[in-house]
Design a protein around this motif. Structure first.
Motif, PDB file in Angstrom:
ATOM      1  N   ILE A  45     -14.536 -21.806  -6.629  1.00 46.84           N
ATOM      2  CA  ILE A  45     -13.777 -21.667  -5.388  1.00 46.84           C
ATOM      3  C   ILE A  45     -13.350 -20.211  -5.247  1.00 46.84           C
ATOM      4  CG2 ILE A  45     -12.886 -24.037  -5.342  1.00 46.84           C
ATOM      5  CD1 ILE A  45     -10.223 -22.843  -6.491  1.00 46.84           C
ATOM      6  N   PHE A  47     -10.312 -17.553  -5.022  1.00 47.11           N
ATOM      7  CA  PHE A  47      -8.962 -17.496  -5.572  1.00 47.11           C
ATOM      8  C   PHE A  47      -7.995 -16.750  -4.655  1.00 47.11           C
ATOM      9  CE2 PHE A  47      -9.522 -18.007 -10.488  1.00 47.11           C
ATOM     10  CZ  PHE A  47     -10.083 -19.262 -10.284  1.00 47.11           C
ATOM     11  N   ASP A  48      -8.529 -16.091  -3.592  1.00 48.75           N
ATOM     12  CA  ASP A  48      -7.679 -15.181  -2.815  1.00 48.75           C
ATOM     13  C   ASP A  48      -7.698 -15.468  -1.316  1.00 48.75           C
ATOM     14  OD1 ASP A  48     -10.274 -14.376  -2.261  1.00 48.75           O
ATOM     15  OD2 ASP A  48      -9.842 -12.226  -2.418  1.00 48.75           O
ATOM     16  N   GLY A  53      -8.965 -21.291  -0.266  1.00 49.74           N
ATOM     17  CA  GLY A  53      -9.028 -21.389  -1.715  1.00 49.74           C
ATOM     18  C   GLY A  53      -8.127 -20.334  -2.317  1.00 49.74           C
ATOM     19  N   LYS A  55      -5.527 -19.306  -5.758  1.00 48.30           N
ATOM     20  CA  LYS A  55      -4.853 -19.520  -7.027  1.00 48.30           C
ATOM     21  C   LYS A  55      -3.444 -18.968  -6.898  1.00 48.30           C
ATOM     22  CE  LYS A  55      -5.100 -18.616 -12.010  1.00 48.30           C
ATOM     23  NZ  LYS A  55      -5.867 -17.966 -13.106  1.00 48.30           N
ATOM     24  N   THR A  56      -2.457 -19.820  -7.040  1.00 42.11           N
ATOM     25  CA  THR A  56      -1.072 -19.421  -6.842  1.00 42.11           C
ATOM     26  C   THR A  56      -0.520 -18.789  -8.117  1.00 42.11           C
ATOM     27  OG1 THR A  56      -0.167 -21.541  -7.566  1.00 42.11           O
ATOM     28  CG2 THR A  56      -0.801 -21.358  -5.249  1.00 42.11           C
ATOM     29  N   THR A  60      -1.595 -23.004 -10.036  1.00 45.69           N
ATOM     30  CA  THR A  60      -2.163 -24.147  -9.317  1.00 45.69           C
ATOM     31  C   THR A  60      -3.123 -23.632  -8.242  1.00 45.69           C
ATOM     32  OG1 THR A  60      -0.289 -24.174  -7.778  1.00 45.69           O
ATOM     33  CG2 THR A  60      -0.140 -25.580  -9.745  1.00 45.69           C
ATOM     34  N   TYR A  61      -3.859 -24.561  -7.626  1.00 46.42           N
ATOM     35  CA  TYR A  61      -4.887 -24.187  -6.668  1.00 46.42           C
ATOM     36  C   TYR A  61      -4.672 -24.958  -5.374  1.00 46.42           C
ATOM     37  CZ  TYR A  61      -6.913 -22.364 -10.929  1.00 46.42           C
ATOM     38  OH  TYR A  61      -7.102 -21.683 -12.106  1.00 46.42           O
ATOM     39  N   THR A  62      -4.730 -24.248  -4.252  1.00 45.99           N
ATOM     40  CA  THR A  62      -4.480 -24.870  -2.961  1.00 45.99           C
ATOM     41  C   THR A  62      -5.536 -24.428  -1.953  1.00 45.99           C
ATOM     42  OG1 THR A  62      -3.057 -23.078  -2.144  1.00 45.99           O
ATOM     43  CG2 THR A  62      -1.996 -24.831  -3.418  1.00 45.99           C
ATOM     44  N   VAL A  66     -10.342 -26.465  -1.826  1.00 45.59           N
ATOM     45  CA  VAL A  66      -9.832 -27.115  -3.039  1.00 45.59           C
ATOM     46  C   VAL A  66      -9.697 -28.614  -2.806  1.00 45.59           C
ATOM     47  CG1 VAL A  66      -7.875 -27.262  -4.631  1.00 45.59           C
ATOM     48  CG2 VAL A  66      -8.672 -25.027  -3.835  1.00 45.59           C
ATOM     49  N   TRP A  85     -11.468 -24.920 -12.670  1.00 43.71           N
ATOM     50  CA  TRP A  85     -11.689 -24.074 -11.502  1.00 43.71           C
ATOM     51  C   TRP A  85     -12.150 -22.693 -11.959  1.00 43.71           C
ATOM     52  CZ3 TRP A  85     -11.700 -26.877  -7.290  1.00 43.71           C
ATOM     53  CH2 TRP A  85     -10.871 -27.995  -7.182  1.00 43.71           C
ATOM     54  N   GLU A  87     -13.399 -18.776 -10.461  1.00 41.49           N
ATOM     55  CA  GLU A  87     -13.454 -17.917  -9.290  1.00 41.49           C
ATOM     56  C   GLU A  87     -14.902 -17.640  -8.907  1.00 41.49           C
ATOM     57  OE1 GLU A  87     -11.367 -13.929  -7.436  1.00 41.49           O
ATOM     58  OE2 GLU A  87     -11.527 -14.113  -9.626  1.00 41.49           O
TER      59      GLU A  87
END
Length: 280
Positions: A45, A47-48, A53, A55-56, A60-62, A66, A85, A87
């Motif tokens: 996914i 990350f930014d 997609g 990565k917090t 966690t991933y939102t 996701v 997950w 990147e």
């Protein structure tokens, strides 16, 4: 009778059966807490990309991708705890699949002929459109052609900026960065005049609290971007993922994911696309 419906029913039944066995086994495995107890599944996914997609900071991933990937993995017999997950930057996606570093990729991955020569795509699962994000006080960009002589940013490996430069504004000054967040920083600081990519991604950024009132979508539908889930060439996962995507739409989970991730930005999404139909 629709053969896909039969396939979906078979997949759902198999997933339910696999889950029941794995839950029964959990009592004997020392309580490892590894979800379904099956082998891990690795999913690529972004990350930014807020809303798509992300990565917090708490790990966690939102995002919409996701949620789609989590639903698909569940249909394949994997609980969220089974997912690793990884990147998947735009320039790395084909390589990750070809090397087997991931099982599938859901990373705002537009289906096109060049990519389809290297990997297979399930879906599409979202039809987005290319747009540009500009500063809220910038009144100099009112139509796509106004991007001529402007500093236009996108990420390395993305098709968005090339689409503008070759088809719409040949004199645009193309700037390619490693990630959309870098483009956004340049836009905020005035180093960049416009950030171009899919409207779903741009809406995710514009709706973040820290950027409230700073940016606006220009509203240019400059291309059709058919998001697909990438798998290795010849992988049997393609049809299984297609069945899962059909099920996600049928049971309302797709609409719920769109509302959850894009609703705050009042994103005017297209209806769920038909599997196998790529809008040119």
């Amino acid at each position: 009778m629709n053969p896909r419906k039969l396939t979906k029913a078979g997949v759902a039944a198999a997933a339910a059966l696999a889950l029941s066995f794995s839950l029964a086994a959990c009592g004997d495995d020392g309580g490892s807490g590894s979800g379904s107890g099956d082998e891990k599944i690795t999913v690529g996914i972004k990350f930014d990309q807020p809303g798509v997609g992300l990565k917090t900071p708490d790990g966690t991933y939102t995002g919409f991708d996701v949620d789609v990937a989590t639903y698909v993995a569940k249909q394949l017999g994997h609980d969220p705890g089974d997912i690793e997950w990884k990147e998947a930057k735009s320039a790395d996606r084909e390589t990750l699949l070809q090397r087997g570093d991931v099982d599938f990729i859901a990373a705002s991955y537009s289906i096109n002929d060049e990519r389809a020569q290297k990997v297979d795509f399930a879906g599409p699962y979202l039809l987005a459109h290319q747009d540009v994000l500009i500063r809220a006080d910038d009144n100099s960009i009112n139509k796509p052609e106004d991007l001529n002589n402007k500093k236009l940013c996108s990420v390395t490996g993305s098709t968005s900026a090339q689409n503008v430069k070759t088809k719409i504004a040949p004199d645009a000054q193309l700037q390619e960065y490693g990630g959309y967040s870098e483009c956004l920083t340049g836009l905020e600081n005035g180093v960049i005049d416009a950030l171009t990519t899919d409207d779903a991604i741009l809406a995710g950024y514009a709706s973040q609290p820290e950027f409230e009132g700073k940016f606006k979508l220009a509203g240019f539908d400059m291309s059709n971007e058919n998001y697909g889930i990438g798998v290795q060439k010849g992988s049997e996962l393609k049809e299984q993922i297609n069945d899962a995507l059909d099920q996600m739409v049928a049971d309302g989970s797709w609409d719920a994911a769109v509302k959850k991730n894009f609703g705050p930005a009042e994103y005017q999404n297209e209806p769920a696309p038909e599997i196998g139909v790529v809008v040119k």
